[in-house]
Scaffold this active site. Structure first.
Site, short mmCIF file in Angstrom:
data_model
loop_
_atom_site.label_atom_id
_atom_site.label_comp_id
_atom_site.label_asym_id
_atom_site.label_seq_id
_atom_site.Cartn_x
_atom_site.Cartn_y
_atom_site.Cartn_z
N GLY A 6 -3.28 1.14 5.69
CA GLY A 6 -4.44 2.49 5.63
C GLY A 6 -4.40 3.64 5.80
O GLY A 6 -3.49 3.67 5.80
N CYS A 7 -4.95 4.32 5.33
CA CYS A 7 -4.94 6.41 5.20
C CYS A 7 -4.36 6.37 6.54
O CYS A 7 -3.19 7.37 6.61
CB CYS A 7 -6.21 6.64 5.09
SG CYS A 7 -5.83 7.26 3.19
N GLN A 8 -4.20 6.36 7.54
CA GLN A 8 -4.56 6.86 9.15
C GLN A 8 -3.44 6.10 10.13
O GLN A 8 -2.03 6.81 10.51
CB GLN A 8 -5.23 6.83 9.97
CG GLN A 8 -6.90 7.66 9.21
CD GLN A 8 -6.52 8.83 9.47
OE1 GLN A 8 -6.40 8.77 10.59
NE2 GLN A 8 -7.31 9.52 8.31
N ARG B 242 -10.30 2.09 3.93
CA ARG B 242 -9.19 2.83 4.09
C ARG B 242 -8.66 3.81 4.97
O ARG B 242 -7.29 3.91 4.76
CB ARG B 242 -9.24 4.62 3.14
CG ARG B 242 -9.09 3.33 1.56
CD ARG B 242 -9.54 4.58 0.81
NE ARG B 242 -7.85 5.26 0.14
CZ ARG B 242 -7.48 6.66 -0.27
NH1 ARG B 242 -8.98 7.40 -0.37
NH2 ARG B 242 -7.00 6.56 -0.42
N SER B 243 -9.01 4.01 5.88
CA SER B 243 -8.54 4.67 7.03
C SER B 243 -7.98 4.29 8.20
O SER B 243 -6.84 4.15 8.77
CB SER B 243 -9.34 5.88 7.60
OG SER B 243 -10.33 4.94 8.42
#
Lengths: 139, 408
Positions: A50-52, A117-118
């Site tokens: 994920g982005c995070q 995405r996160s």
């Protein structure tokens, strides 16, 4: 326990909490109690970026049943991952591929699934279903 | 303005600040991602659609003339905002990313050849890395990267060593979105010009905080986004020196950018239109003027002074959180406070803060190479704008203590 029963049990557990704080404290506890994935399974192949935060998902067949083990480097995501594993792991690929998942929404945690995405959680769920479909086809 | 900062009255200009999130008053500290919009910008947007929506430049009717006038007003307003010599040096784009791509695809493809070098820095946003990588791949150019120290400042000695006759473009961020570092851009430009290289500054983060003067800087290209300066999303500008823009070919074809079209040959329109193919984002361009007016009415110096007070207060306050480390400790910073807390994942911090109505940004901030240089996966970032308050920073500190208690 069926997928439906496991979801209903989680919904019932969360009914005890009437504020965000106790709800998240519980998720954090679930995250802490969830057994970590063995290092050998924390591979590039098993990672869901994920982005995070990162999520790892390992899947294997145990007789007729598809089982999951997972992990995340963020504790809240770990707690949420443990819930998905509790609900979906140990059922037939057919059941997993076609499962109607409603517990996240009922508990009021669906925003975590929406953040594609996160946190990688939505991708993990998709991946669990994909394993279901793949093992179904392999049978 | 004698009583600046009259924050209470400034806050009234931003309707969104009244939002209540899960029973808590919104605390918006994600300004480096996008700022909120004052009422006059919102009114300008709806006013345009309600009273003079029309396609611009071609129509011979009242609405089209009014819309064209307002659109071109913003160009002149933008020219003044960055102190550009000519209004046709202001090209409207979709934002900073689009502006950088324009330079890479138009200037880069025409003037760069195999073996030429492009210099960027370690602290670049992906938007100022990927367009150059694409160009390098196509043309066989070499991308070189200015290293940083642990405080998050460019190593200028290393930069100087990199410069040579091969250097064709230097493209660096004016102020870092992830660290807040304000780079010594004047020095960077002077040194690049000595070897004949052109300089592009990514001003996405700097433009709302710093006074901009492209002539004083003598910069060749400047890219910025209006949505980070209290303006609408989906629009930005590319400033370029006229002689460079004139020499550059258009890179998108379509309406507006042509002078004459036949099937045999098309001649292109002049600046700035040759780079503005298609119907532009008229409403947002029109409304952007009001954002710039708003900023200039408050006064950029006043805004910068107030924001640096907020940054100082927050920087001192977060130090009381055990295990917290500030990421980005440059001497000169815009109001961006990035940090990590030992034993806590930034995403967990963000979830706990979000439940308290506090909006921060976490993750790699689209600067993955910078994060790897610093040996971290991401940070928690609080970034401040003119409508933020000391009380809100106190809420953040309280929120972080709570996160520490819950996650620790």
């Amino acid at each position: 326990m069926t997928i439906k029963e496991a979801q209903d049990e989680l919904i019932e557990d969360f009914e005890l909490f009437d504020d965000w704080e106790s709800k998240y404290e519980y998720i954090i506890d679930l995250g802490k109690q969830f057994p970590p994935l063995e290092e050998q399974f924390k591979t590039e192949e098993n990672i869901i970026k994920g982005c995070q935060s990162r999520v790892w998902l390992n899947a294997y067949m145990d007789g007729e049943l598809l089982k999951f083990e997972a992990d995340s480097d963020a504790i809240i995501v770990r707690g949420l991952v443990s819930m998905l594993v509790k609900v979906l792991s140990g059922h037939t690929p057919e059941e997993i591929a076609s499962a109607d998942l409603y517990f996240m929404e009922r508990i009021g945690l669906h925003q975590h699934l929406a953040q594609t995405r996160s946190n990688g959680l939505a991708s993990m769920l998709k991946q669990m279903r994909t394993y279901g479909i793949a093992y179904q086809a392999a049978e | 303005m004698t009583n600046f900062p009259d924050i209470a009255s400034i806050r009234k200009d931003f309707p969104i600040l009244n939002e209540v999130i899960g029973g808590k008053q919104l605390v918006y500290f994600d300004n480096a991602a996008t700022t909120q919009k004052p009422r006059i910008v919102l009114d300008a947007l709806s006013g345009y659609y309600e009273h003079y929506n029309a396609n611009i430049h071609r129509g011979i009717h009242h609405l089209a003339e009014k819309a064209t006038g307002a659109f071109e007003d913003t160009r002149r307003r933008m020219q003044k905002f960055i102190n550009a010599p000519l209004s046709e040096e202001v090209i409207f784009t979709y934002g900073t990313t689009d502006s950088i791509n324009l330079v890479a695809q138009s200037y880069g493809r025409k003037f760069l050849k195999e073996g030429d070098e492009i210099i960027i820095s370690t602290m670049e946003h992906h938007s100022n890395i990927v367009p150059w990588q694409m160009l390098c791949e196509e043309k066989g150019c070499v991308l070189r990267v200015i290293p940083i120290n642990d405080e998050g400042e460019l190593l200028m000695d290393e930069y100087e060593k990199m410069l040579s006759g091969k250097t064709k473009i230097v493209s660096v961020v004016h102020a870092s979105n992830a660290l807040g570092t304000i780079n010594p851009v004047s020095d960077i430009i002077k040194k690049a010009h000595k070897v004949g290289a052109k300089v592009l500054l990514d001003g996405a983060q700097a433009s709302s905080h710093l006074f901009l003067d492209v002539q004083a800087l003598d910069v060749d290209f400047y890219a910025l986004s209006l949505h980070k300066i209290y303006g609408p999303t989906g629009m930005g500008i590319l400033y370029g020196k006229k002689e460079l823009l004139d020499a550059m070919p258009p890179y998108r074809g379509g309406g507006e950018m042509i002078k004459e079209v036949t099937f045999e040959k098309t001649t292109y329109n002049e600046l700035p239109y040759k780079f503005e193919a298609g119907t532009p984002n008229i409403a947002d361009v029109v409304a952007a003027k009001y954002a710039l007016d708003y900023v200039d009415t408050l006064g950029k110096d006043n805004i910068a002074k107030y924001e640096s007070e907020l940054l100082k207060y927050a920087t001192d306050a977060v130090r009381e959180i055990p295990g917290l480390k500030i990421i980005g400790q440059a001497k000169d910073k815009v109001s961006v406070l990035s940090f990590v807390i030992e034993g806590m994942h930034h995403q967990d911090i963000a979830v706990i803060l979000d439940n308290q109505g506090i909006a921060v940004r976490t993750g790699h901030h689209c600067t993955q190479p910078l994060m790897s240089r610093l040996g971290i996966l991401g940070t928690t970032r609080a970034s401040f704008a003119v409508y933020n308050t000391i009380e809100e920073i106190d809420s953040l500190i309280k929120g972080l203590h709570k996160a520490k208690k819950m996650l620790g």
